[in-house]
Write a protein that holds these residues in place. Structure first.
Motif, PDB file in Angstrom:
ATOM      1  N   LYS A  24       0.840  -0.964  -0.314  1.00 34.08           N
ATOM      2  CA  LYS A  24       0.045   0.257  -0.143  1.00 34.08           C
ATOM      3  C   LYS A  24       0.513   1.031  -0.288  1.00 34.08           C
ATOM      4  N   LYS A  25       0.069   2.720  -0.484  1.00 34.88           N
ATOM      5  CA  LYS A  25       1.776   3.787  -0.598  1.00 34.88           C
ATOM      6  C   LYS A  25      -0.003   4.505  -0.641  1.00 34.88           C
ATOM      7  N   TYR A  26      -0.290   5.374   0.630  1.00 34.87           N
ATOM      8  CA  TYR A  26      -1.053   6.613   0.602  1.00 34.87           C
ATOM      9  C   TYR A  26      -0.804   7.997   1.069  1.00 34.87           C
ATOM     10  N   PHE A  27      -0.390   8.861  -0.173  1.00 33.54           N
ATOM     11  CA  PHE A  27       0.347  10.446  -0.281  1.00 33.54           C
ATOM     12  C   PHE A  27      -1.242  10.894   0.734  1.00 33.54           C
ATOM     13  N   PRO A  28      -0.372  11.408   1.681  1.00 27.80           N
ATOM     14  CA  PRO A  28      -1.064  12.836   2.544  1.00 27.80           C
ATOM     15  C   PRO A  28      -1.524  13.716   1.511  1.00 27.80           C
ATOM     16  N   ILE A  29      -3.109  14.296   1.663  1.00 25.75           N
ATOM     17  CA  ILE A  29      -3.480  15.231   0.824  1.00 25.75           C
ATOM     18  C   ILE A  29      -3.477  16.552   2.028  1.00 25.75           C
ATOM     19  N   LYS A  30      -2.446  17.594   2.270  1.00 28.15           N
ATOM     20  CA  LYS A  30      -2.820  19.060   3.000  1.00 28.15           C
ATOM     21  C   LYS A  30      -3.480  20.013   2.329  1.00 28.15           C
ATOM     22  N   GLY A  31      -4.376  20.456   3.062  1.00 29.94           N
ATOM     23  CA  GLY A  31      -4.780  21.119   2.730  1.00 29.94           C
ATOM     24  C   GLY A  31      -5.103  22.448   3.849  1.00 29.94           C
ATOM     25  N   SER A  70      -8.735   9.851  -4.493  1.00 29.01           N
ATOM     26  CA  SER A  70      -8.206  10.345  -3.006  1.00 29.01           C
ATOM     27  C   SER A  70      -9.654   9.927  -2.592  1.00 29.01           C
ATOM     28  N   ASN A  71     -10.863   9.679  -3.275  1.00 27.11           N
ATOM     29  CA  ASN A  71     -11.931   9.282  -3.182  1.00 27.11           C
ATOM     30  C   ASN A  71     -12.657   8.306  -4.060  1.00 27.11           C
ATOM     31  N   PRO A  72     -11.968   7.035  -3.574  1.00 26.07           N
ATOM     32  CA  PRO A  72     -12.398   5.714  -4.855  1.00 26.07           C
ATOM     33  C   PRO A  72     -14.042   5.305  -3.870  1.00 26.07           C
ATOM     34  N   GLY A 122      -2.209  -0.631 -17.366  1.00 29.13           N
ATOM     35  CA  GLY A 122      -3.385   0.210 -16.445  1.00 29.13           C
ATOM     36  C   GLY A 122      -3.175   1.324 -16.482  1.00 29.13           C
ATOM     37  N   GLU A 123      -4.329   2.792 -16.928  1.00 26.93           N
ATOM     38  CA  GLU A 123      -4.145   3.737 -17.182  1.00 26.93           C
ATOM     39  C   GLU A 123      -3.825   4.556 -16.433  1.00 26.93           C
ATOM     40  N   SER A 124      -2.825   5.995 -16.614  1.00 28.34           N
ATOM     41  CA  SER A 124      -2.185   6.490 -16.171  1.00 28.34           C
ATOM     42  C   SER A 124      -2.812   6.347 -14.714  1.00 28.34           C
ATOM     43  N   GLY A 125      -2.296   7.261 -13.870  1.00 27.65           N
ATOM     44  CA  GLY A 125      -2.860   7.017 -12.402  1.00 27.65           C
ATOM     45  C   GLY A 125      -3.464   5.857 -11.750  1.00 27.65           C
ATOM     46  N   CYS A 126      -2.837   4.459 -12.209  1.00 25.94           N
ATOM     47  CA  CYS A 126      -3.623   3.809 -11.467  1.00 25.94           C
ATOM     48  C   CYS A 126      -2.936   3.265 -10.287  1.00 25.94           C
ATOM     49  N   ARG A 135      -2.553  21.400   7.091  1.00 21.87           N
ATOM     50  CA  ARG A 135      -3.476  20.037   8.216  1.00 21.87           C
ATOM     51  C   ARG A 135      -3.493  18.833   6.805  1.00 21.87           C
ATOM     52  N   GLN A 136      -3.368  17.498   7.419  1.00 22.12           N
ATOM     53  CA  GLN A 136      -3.701  16.376   6.821  1.00 22.12           C
ATOM     54  C   GLN A 136      -5.283  16.676   6.134  1.00 22.12           C
ATOM     55  N   VAL A 137      -5.669  16.592   5.140  1.00 24.12           N
ATOM     56  CA  VAL A 137      -7.232  16.359   4.816  1.00 24.12           C
ATOM     57  C   VAL A 137      -7.798  15.086   4.015  1.00 24.12           C
ATOM     58  N   GLY A 138      -6.892  14.572   3.853  1.00 19.28           N
ATOM     59  CA  GLY A 138      -7.355  13.103   3.041  1.00 19.28           C
ATOM     60  C   GLY A 138      -5.673  12.861   2.690  1.00 19.28           C
ATOM     61  N   GLN A 139      -6.588  11.168   1.559  1.00 19.59           N
ATOM     62  CA  GLN A 139      -5.166  10.860   1.229  1.00 19.59           C
ATOM     63  C   GLN A 139      -5.819   9.981   0.236  1.00 19.59           C
ATOM     64  N   VAL A 140      -4.833  10.681  -0.656  1.00 16.13           N
ATOM     65  CA  VAL A 140      -4.461   9.412  -2.236  1.00 16.13           C
ATOM     66  C   VAL A 140      -4.046   8.343  -1.873  1.00 16.13           C
ATOM     67  N   LYS A 141      -5.174   7.422  -2.386  1.00 11.72           N
ATOM     68  CA  LYS A 141      -4.195   6.191  -2.338  1.00 11.72           C
ATOM     69  C   LYS A 141      -4.008   4.961  -3.942  1.00 11.72           C
ATOM     70  N   ALA A 142      -2.330   5.299  -3.603  1.00 13.94           N
ATOM     71  CA  ALA A 142      -2.369   5.162  -4.732  1.00 13.94           C
ATOM     72  C   ALA A 142      -1.739   3.912  -5.091  1.00 13.94           C
TER      73      ALA A 142
END
Ligand code: SF4
Ligand code: MG
Length: 324
Positions: free
Chosen positions: A11-18, A280-282, A48-52, A23-30
């Motif tokens: 798993k690799k989750y990138f934090p989304i800061k805002g 970020s919102n699968p 896979g397509e770009s971003g998969c 502050r971390q407001v979410g995460q991208v589950k790359a």
């Protein structure tokens, strides 16, 4: 057969800061729980397509990106627990070839310097030995030894990719992670580079992870192919099986867009509705359910497990549930 690499539940989750406080407001589950292995001497295609998440997966193996969770076993060693020093040593055995050789090769350096550099980093040989090896490597990848004193920008795209491959080979790696190595090249040049990679594999007993966004590119070079969607593997099996008998609705849609040479064979193009959702919102449940032509009720709530349906044929889809 012996496994060279085994990845479990990566798993690799990138934090989304805002906001103004960052502050971390979410995460991208790359990458969201990916498991696969590669046997010694084998080529695994990852499509896979770009971003998969396919490039993130490739980079995580070398820990160029630090995985959030999961295990990576390479050549009997657990990669995620290695110290920085041990990891640098291990990177000699795992080399990357990138899509755009110009981006990874300094245009102001001579070809000799570009190919020699990884040998210097890994303290291999004397200067004279390294320079001799550069000349040998140039011949091995189909260039000429007198090209050593030229600059990267003096070469065509296909030739630059050959330089990138020579550089990767310089340190005698076991695994090459090729991240879209032919995507920027003309079709005729693509097949030359693919043929070269196959020849080198046989000659040096190399193992490849070959990343591409197009199923047709990996078809001939791969022994097995894995298909990714929104950070997950949805199907993985032997190349022949995947192209002849795709199980996952997403793989079927991708394959329906690949031109087939046989005019007898009528193929209906499956057009998927909508776009790939944001990682970020699968979607809940099956990540593909918002676009799947065969979605059922259960698909909206339960993410199907990635499991073996036929021998060696893995799929993540409720169509293959036992009790269905
Ligand atoms: Fe389609 Fe359901 Fe299979 Fe997902 S689990 S691919 S939504 S049929
Ligand atoms: Mg092969």
């Amino acid at each position: 057969t012996e496994k060279l690499l085994e990845v479990q539940d990566l798993k690799k989750y990138f934090p989304i800061k805002g906001g103004i406080l960052g502050r971390q407001v979410g995460q991208v589950k790359a990458i969201n729980g990916v498991s696969f292995y590669i046997n010694k001497g084998e080529t695994l295609g990852l499509v896979g397509e770009s971003g998969c998440g396919k490039s993130t997966t490739g980079r995580s193996l070398l820990r160029l990106i630090e995985p959030t969770e999961g295990t990576i076993t390479f050549d009997g060693k657990e990669v995620t627990s290695l110290s920085g020093r041990e990891m640098r040593k291990m990177r000699r055995d795992m080399q990357m070839v990138f899509q755009d050789p110009f981006a990874s090769l300094n245009p102001r350096h001579t070809v000799e310097r570009i190919i020699e550099e990884p040998m210097i980093v890994h303290k291999m040989g004397t200067s004279a030995e390294r320079k001799k090896r550069v000349r040998e490597l140039l011949e091995v990848v189909g260039l000429n030894s007198y090209h050593a004193k030229r600059y990267a920008h003096q070469f065509s795209g296909g030739q630059r990719q050959r330089i990138g491959i020579a550089r990767a080979l310089a340190v005698k790696p076991k695994l090459i992670i090729a991240d879209e190595p032919v995507s920027a090249l003309d079709v005729s040049i693509q097949s030359q580079v693919l043929n070269l990679l196959e020849d080198l594999q046989n000659e040096f007993n190399l193992t490849y992870l070959f990343i591409a966004h197009d199923l047709s590119v990996v078809k001939h070079i791969s022994d097995r192919v894995g298909v990714m969607y929104l950070g997950q593997l949805v199907e993985l099996t032997e190349s022949d099986k995947l192209y002849a008998n795709p199980k996952h609705p997403y793989t079927r849609a991708l394959l329906s867009a690949v031109p087939i040479a046989d005019p007898e064979f009528e193929q209906e193009r499956i057009v998927l509705r909508g776009d790939v959702p944001s990682p970020s919102n699968p979607p809940k449940g099956c990540p593909f359910h918002t676009r799947c032509p065969e979605a059922m009720d259960i698909c909206k709530s339960v993410n199907p497990a990635f499991r073996e349906d036929d021998e060696g044929h893995y799929v993540a889809c409720h169509l293959y549930d036992e009790d269905k």
